[in-house]
Design a protein around this motif. Structure first.
Motif, mmCIF file in Angstrom:
data_model
loop_
_atom_site.group_PDB
_atom_site.id
_atom_site.type_symbol
_atom_site.label_atom_id
_atom_site.label_comp_id
_atom_site.label_asym_id
_atom_site.label_seq_id
_atom_site.Cartn_x
_atom_site.Cartn_y
_atom_site.Cartn_z
ATOM 1 N N TYR A 1 0.831 -1.204 0.000
ATOM 2 C CA TYR A 1 0.000 0.000 0.000
ATOM 3 C C TYR A 1 0.864 1.251 0.000
ATOM 4 N N ARG A 2 1.889 1.234 0.823
ATOM 5 C CA ARG A 2 2.740 2.418 0.962
ATOM 6 C C ARG A 2 3.505 2.760 -0.316
ATOM 7 N N GLU B 1 -5.475 6.335 8.568
ATOM 8 C CA GLU B 1 -4.882 7.640 8.840
ATOM 9 C C GLU B 1 -5.022 7.958 10.321
ATOM 10 N N ASN C 1 2.241 2.170 -3.258
ATOM 11 C CA ASN C 1 1.203 2.406 -4.272
ATOM 12 C C ASN C 1 1.034 1.264 -5.277
ATOM 13 N N THR D 1 -5.097 -2.607 4.768
ATOM 14 C CA THR D 1 -6.046 -1.838 5.578
ATOM 15 C C THR D 1 -5.311 -1.034 6.639
ATOM 16 N N GLY E 1 -3.573 1.880 5.124
ATOM 17 C CA GLY E 1 -4.463 2.943 4.689
ATOM 18 C C GLY E 1 -5.100 3.732 5.806
ATOM 19 N N ASP F 1 -4.170 -0.304 -3.654
ATOM 20 C CA ASP F 1 -4.889 0.803 -3.021
ATOM 21 C C ASP F 1 -6.126 0.253 -2.323
ATOM 22 N N LEU F 2 -6.869 1.129 -1.647
ATOM 23 C CA LEU F 2 -8.017 0.689 -0.864
ATOM 24 C C LEU F 2 -9.144 0.162 -1.740
ATOM 25 N N ASN G 1 -8.171 -3.248 -2.588
ATOM 26 C CA ASN G 1 -8.281 -4.021 -1.355
ATOM 27 C C ASN G 1 -9.715 -4.453 -1.099
#
Length: 213
Positions: free
Chosen positions: A20-21, A212, A23, A207, A210, A26-27, A30
């Motif tokens: 994810y980090r 925050e 790229n 997850t 992603g 992505d969510l 996912n």
């Protein structure tokens, strides 16, 4: 052995976090992978655990597991109510807190961990518990969520017709009747089912990546 398996599972979660980090995932992807795991790979893993069974347990064991599952979901709502009293939860949130006490994530991450630690045969036994879980989730769970909330909390029986529930019932029938499947079918369900563990752990990692804070 168990520690080694858990290290591998956490490594897969770390891989998902990293993907994810950087790229690669992505969510949105996912979310689609989550649907794939819940609707396709996990049901195939459950079926394969039965189709590849080397030694069958007696019927008493099977119905004992089902009985324990039913008793569990009969008792835990009362435990949830007791916890609500201890925590002085507002009445309009009572149902939500009881729901969180009763229904945990036993399917998505439960099956992969069972298979990784205890082997393929354990998946079927876990699926029996999961079958009762899903039935209670879409009946009692829906009712609990609706307590103290605005809007309707009517039960929708269509929600019970999920790939997980269907495959659990089918697996139970196949197991009790000791039905074997051709190798081409066991190879197919095995290959698809084997994707469950790595995908589920990677999804969790994505997850986490992603979130925050």
């Amino acid at each position: 052995m168990i520690i080694g398996q858990m290290v591998v599972l956490f490594a897969l979660m770390g891989l998902g976090f990293l993907l994810y980090r950087v790229n690669i995932l992505d969510l949105n992807t996912n979310s689609k992978l989550t649907s794939l795991v819940l609707s396709v790979t996990t049901p195939c893993m459950v079926l394969n655990s039965v189709l590849c069974t080397e030694k069958y347990s007696d019927s008493k064991t099977i119905f004992t597991i089902l009985g324990i599952a039913v008793i569990t979901y009969f008792i835990t709502p009362f435990i949830g109510l007791f916890i609500n009293k201890l925590l002085h939860v507002p009445s309009n949130q009572t149902g939500l807190y009881v729901f969180m006490t009763v229904f945990s994530n036993i399917g998505f991450i439960g099956y992969p961990i069972m298979k990784a630690i205890f082997g393929n045969d354990s998946v079927f036994h876990a699926s029996l518990f999961g079958m009762v879980f899903n039935i209670m989730l879409f009946t009692l769970g829906v009712y609990l969520i609706g307590i103290g909330q605005q809007g309707s909390n009517k039960l929708n029986l269509k929600n019970l017709i999920t790939p997980g529930v269907i495959c659990s019932f089918l697996a139970l029938i196949l197991y009790l009747l000791h039905i074997r499947a051709p190798k081409i079918i066991t190879d197919f369900t095995g290959m698809v089912g084997d994707m469950t563990t790595p995908l589920a752990m990677i999804i969790i990692g994505v997850t986490l990546g992603g979130d925050e804070y």
